[in-house]
Scaffold this motif. Structure first.
Motif, PDB file in Angstrom:
ATOM      1  N   LEU A  80       0.784  -1.045   0.152  1.00 52.43           N
ATOM      2  CA  LEU A  80       0.052  -0.143   0.002  1.00 52.43           C
ATOM      3  C   LEU A  80       0.873   1.184   0.054  1.00 52.43           C
ATOM      4  O   LEU A  80       1.763   1.387   0.836  1.00 52.43           O
ATOM      5  N   PHE A  81       0.590   2.311  -1.013  1.00 49.55           N
ATOM      6  CA  PHE A  81       1.381   3.297  -1.123  1.00 49.55           C
ATOM      7  C   PHE A  81       1.305   4.122   0.296  1.00 49.55           C
ATOM      8  O   PHE A  81       2.334   4.663   0.567  1.00 49.55           O
ATOM      9  N   ASP A  82       0.491   4.276   0.697  1.00 49.09           N
ATOM     10  CA  ASP A  82      -0.095   5.214   2.072  1.00 49.09           C
ATOM     11  C   ASP A  82       0.994   4.560   3.034  1.00 49.09           C
ATOM     12  O   ASP A  82       1.911   5.202   3.844  1.00 49.09           O
ATOM     13  N   ASP A  83       0.947   3.290   3.238  1.00 49.69           N
ATOM     14  CA  ASP A  83       1.876   2.636   4.293  1.00 49.69           C
ATOM     15  C   ASP A  83       3.470   2.968   3.873  1.00 49.69           C
ATOM     16  O   ASP A  83       4.178   3.174   4.763  1.00 49.69           O
ATOM     17  N   GLN A  84       3.715   2.867   2.622  1.00 51.82           N
ATOM     18  CA  GLN A  84       5.143   3.133   2.142  1.00 51.82           C
ATOM     19  C   GLN A  84       5.547   4.366   2.454  1.00 51.82           C
ATOM     20  O   GLN A  84       6.627   4.742   2.881  1.00 51.82           O
ATOM     21  N   MET A  85       4.697   5.427   2.182  1.00 49.91           N
ATOM     22  CA  MET A  85       4.874   6.839   2.525  1.00 49.91           C
ATOM     23  C   MET A  85       5.142   7.112   3.923  1.00 49.91           C
ATOM     24  O   MET A  85       6.094   7.787   4.469  1.00 49.91           O
ATOM     25  N   ALA A  86       4.231   6.549   4.806  1.00 51.00           N
ATOM     26  CA  ALA A  86       4.280   6.649   6.287  1.00 51.00           C
ATOM     27  C   ALA A  86       5.797   6.330   6.818  1.00 51.00           C
ATOM     28  O   ALA A  86       6.035   6.697   7.792  1.00 51.00           O
ATOM     29  N   ASN A  87       6.314   5.071   6.348  1.00 51.42           N
ATOM     30  CA  ASN A  87       7.242   4.540   7.013  1.00 51.42           C
ATOM     31  C   ASN A  87       8.621   5.099   6.176  1.00 51.42           C
ATOM     32  O   ASN A  87       9.621   4.560   6.582  1.00 51.42           O
ATOM     33  N   ALA A  88       8.533   5.813   5.065  1.00 46.38           N
ATOM     34  CA  ALA A  88       9.633   6.201   4.550  1.00 46.38           C
ATOM     35  C   ALA A  88      10.616   6.918   5.029  1.00 46.38           C
ATOM     36  O   ALA A  88      12.090   7.172   4.699  1.00 46.38           O
ATOM     37  N   ASP A  89      10.303   7.813   6.212  1.00 48.62           N
ATOM     38  CA  ASP A  89      11.142   8.616   6.627  1.00 48.62           C
ATOM     39  C   ASP A  89      11.845   8.177   7.693  1.00 48.62           C
ATOM     40  O   ASP A  89      12.521   8.753   8.630  1.00 48.62           O
ATOM     41  N   TYR A  90      11.650   6.619   8.094  1.00 43.12           N
ATOM     42  CA  TYR A  90      12.177   6.125   8.978  1.00 43.12           C
ATOM     43  C   TYR A  90      12.958   4.577   8.455  1.00 43.12           C
ATOM     44  O   TYR A  90      12.577   4.232   7.411  1.00 43.12           O
ATOM     45  N   TYR A  91      13.928   4.279   9.386  1.00 37.39           N
ATOM     46  CA  TYR A  91      14.461   2.712   8.923  1.00 37.39           C
ATOM     47  C   TYR A  91      14.830   2.256  10.368  1.00 37.39           C
ATOM     48  O   TYR A  91      14.810   2.693  11.381  1.00 37.39           O
ATOM     49  N   ASN A  92      14.869   0.680  10.092  1.00 34.43           N
ATOM     50  CA  ASN A  92      15.312  -0.092  11.305  1.00 34.43           C
ATOM     51  C   ASN A  92      16.716  -0.742  11.123  1.00 34.43           C
ATOM     52  O   ASN A  92      17.054  -1.121  10.254  1.00 34.43           O
ATOM     53  N   SER A 131      15.292   8.667   9.439  1.00 36.66           N
ATOM     54  CA  SER A 131      16.263   8.773   7.945  1.00 36.66           C
ATOM     55  C   SER A 131      16.930  10.091   8.006  1.00 36.66           C
ATOM     56  O   SER A 131      17.904  10.403   7.475  1.00 36.66           O
ATOM     57  N   LEU A 132      16.082  11.122   8.429  1.00 34.81           N
ATOM     58  CA  LEU A 132      16.457  12.536   7.996  1.00 34.81           C
ATOM     59  C   LEU A 132      17.623  12.757   9.476  1.00 34.81           C
ATOM     60  O   LEU A 132      18.530  13.703   9.027  1.00 34.81           O
TER      61      LEU A 132
ATOM     62  N   GLU B  26      17.546  -1.972   7.262  1.00 33.61           N
ATOM     63  CA  GLU B  26      17.415  -1.094   6.236  1.00 33.61           C
ATOM     64  C   GLU B  26      18.440  -0.124   6.452  1.00 33.61           C
ATOM     65  O   GLU B  26      19.058   0.113   7.445  1.00 33.61           O
ATOM     66  N   ARG B  32      13.951   9.013   0.457  1.00 32.32           N
ATOM     67  CA  ARG B  32      13.196   7.863   0.183  1.00 32.32           C
ATOM     68  C   ARG B  32      11.566   8.000  -0.266  1.00 32.32           C
ATOM     69  O   ARG B  32      11.101   7.653  -0.821  1.00 32.32           O
ATOM     70  N   LEU B  36       9.752   7.908  -3.480  1.00 34.96           N
ATOM     71  CA  LEU B  36       8.419   7.058  -3.830  1.00 34.96           C
ATOM     72  C   LEU B  36       7.237   8.063  -4.423  1.00 34.96           C
ATOM     73  O   LEU B  36       6.609   7.749  -5.222  1.00 34.96           O
ATOM     74  N   TYR B 223       0.816  15.881  -1.831  1.00 33.33           N
ATOM     75  CA  TYR B 223       0.517  14.669  -1.447  1.00 33.33           C
ATOM     76  C   TYR B 223      -0.311  14.854   0.080  1.00 33.33           C
ATOM     77  O   TYR B 223       0.344  15.351   0.939  1.00 33.33           O
TER      78      TYR B 223
END
Lengths: 224, 249
Positions: A80-92, A131-132, B26, B32, B36, B223
């Motif tokens: 889901l694009f919404d989930d991808q955008m919500a998680n895009a600014d973080y990483y594990n 990520s920032l 990750e 990122r 997207l 967006y």
């Protein structure tokens, strides 16, 4: 019915084996001359019940993947694009397995049989960061705690070296739910008398490879 | 006893070293989210560009400047008492069939023409996308596409662009310029009665495509996540095939 027959056969074999390992006596006759006959009777030492306490560390296991990796066999992005955008600014960070730690007590009732309980604790660590900025946002650690009634079968017994197998039923919690698993030692070896080391290969909550240290002491004090 | 402890130490060291990572880490990527977002918008722009390529080709066929050939798939002219149609059965650019309808006019009489676009997943030829223009205008048309692919899942994409094109016959390169373009992308995946998010975009400077590549242009993107109640604005600039992002707070 088939499983019951297998279990019954296993118990019968173990019962016969314990008889063989129980107190035995041997008799030999020496003829020193034509008039003197000496009969020598030797007895093997009677087995003394013992308390057996162990601490150990184990490797990853199948339950570890389910309980300590959130059931993930690797990480999969949401489609889901919404989930991808919500998680895009973080990483594990990498999820790292810390180990399976065990504390065990058994009563060594007969030379071939021990029974008691084992407590096992497992953990994995992971951190979510921005990520920032690189700052930590939250901990994503997982833990598991299990209580396992345990039965251990010594199929080779000496005071300083023992070979054994064991089975246990595991009542497990990941602090979110309660589950039923198991544990079994396929091949275990302990070496030492009072203070001993052990190494095992098995399946279940303790890991597929385990090792540790233990201490055993007599259950009944010797009479002076 | 010393030997036993040596064996034990080796066993424990082996177990410790086997303490493993469950999954690969990750890595941080500050851009990122922007990548997207741009990826979703450029998919729509590329889709518009592909339609524009075919429309430009059909336009040249109607003007007698080009012939149907195997490169663009089957192409046939159907004569009808009231409708002069040119069917193009090609899948090279994604959509399965384009139909040009000239509303009764012969190709050399001038007048308005319409192109209908059919997507392969839906069997019915529906008015998903239309192009309007005048026969005789050989290099400019307005392309409006509206795609609600209910055959697979709920989302809608609407785009409108004014396109100019030119063909370099020596180099065999088609250059398409989207002089202006606006688009709205909406998903209803979680709940068909309300949107998950919307993406609005408008051109700040024309997008130029040469062949299949985007060469230059500037796009403003907004967006809005309906679920997360968040908003992100982004300006994307393409120059010499390099894409740069500037968050527009």
């Amino acid at each position: 019915m088939r499983n019951f027959k297998s279990i019954a056969l296993l118990l019968a074999v173990l019962f016969v084996a314990q008889g063989a390992l129980a107190q035995t006596k041997t008799k030999s006759v020496e003829i020193t001359d034509t008039e003197t006959i000496t009969t020598i009777i030797k007895r093997t030492p009677h087995f003394s019940p013992k308390h057996d306490i162990r601490i150990g560390i184990g490797s990853v296991s199948l339950p570890s993947y389910f309980l300590l990796d959130n059931g993930n066999w690797g990480y999969v992005d949401s489609y889901l694009f919404d989930d991808q955008m919500a998680n895009a600014d973080y990483y594990n960070t990498a999820r790292r397995f810390i180990g399976n730690y065990t504390l065990s007590y058994t009563y060594h009732d007969r030379s071939w049989l021990q029974y008691g309980a084992t407590v096992a604790f497992g953990a994995s660590t992971c951190t979510r960061k921005s990520s920032l900025t690189g700052e930590k946002v939250e901990n994503l650690n997982y833990y598991s705690l299990s209580l396992m009634p345990t039965v251990r079968f010594n199929w080779f017994y000496r005071e300083s070296v023992q070979l054994y197998s064991s089975v246990a039923v595991a009542f497990v919690t990941d602090f979110e739910g309660l589950y039923l698993w198991g544990d079994a030692t396929i091949l275990g070896c302990s070496f030492g008398r009072k203070v001993f080391g052990f190494a095992e290969f098995g399946v279940g909550m303790s890991g597929w490879a385990r090792a540790g240290l233990g201490y055993r002491f007599n259950a009944v004090k010797k009479q002076k | 006893m010393r030997r036993y402890f040596s064996i034990l130490a080796v066993a424990m060291a082996t177990i410790f070293l086997c303490s493993c990572e469950f999954s690969s880490a990750e890595i941080p990527d500050p851009q990122r989210a922007n990548k997207l977002l741009w990826g979703r918008v450029s998919e729509g722009l590329q889709s518009e560009y592909r339609h524009a390529q075919v429309i430009a080709h059909l336009n040249d066929i109607m003007l007698g400047k080009a012939q149907c050939n195997a490169t663009y798939g089957k192409c046939e002219v159907i004569h009808n008492d009231s409708i002069y149609t040119l069917d193009y059965h090609g899948s090279k650019y994604g959509a399965e069939t384009y139909r040009v309808v000239t509303n009764g006019k012969q190709l050399d009489e001038g007048g308005e023409w319409m192109v209908y676009v059919k997507y392969g997943s839906c069997m019915q030829l529906v008015n998903i996308g239309t192009v309007s223009g005048s026969v005789g205008e050989n290099s400019k048309f307005t392309l409006t596409t509206y795609n609600t692919d209910w055959c697979r899942y709920d989302y809608s994409v609407s785009q409108e662009s004014v396109i100019e094109y030119s063909v370099n016959e020596i180099e065999e390169v088609l250059t398409l310029t989207m002089v202006s373009a606006t688009g709205l992308n909406t998903d209803y995946l979680r709940d068909p009665s309300s949107a998950d998010y919307t993406i609005d975009y408008t051109l700040l400077s024309p997008l130029v495509f040469k062949g299949d590549e985007l060469i230059s242009g500037k796009v403003d993107i907004i967006y809005r996540s309906i679920l997360e109640q968040t908003k992100r604005t982004l300006v994307v600039e393409v120059a010499n095939k390099i894409v740069t992002f500037a968050e527009n707070n």
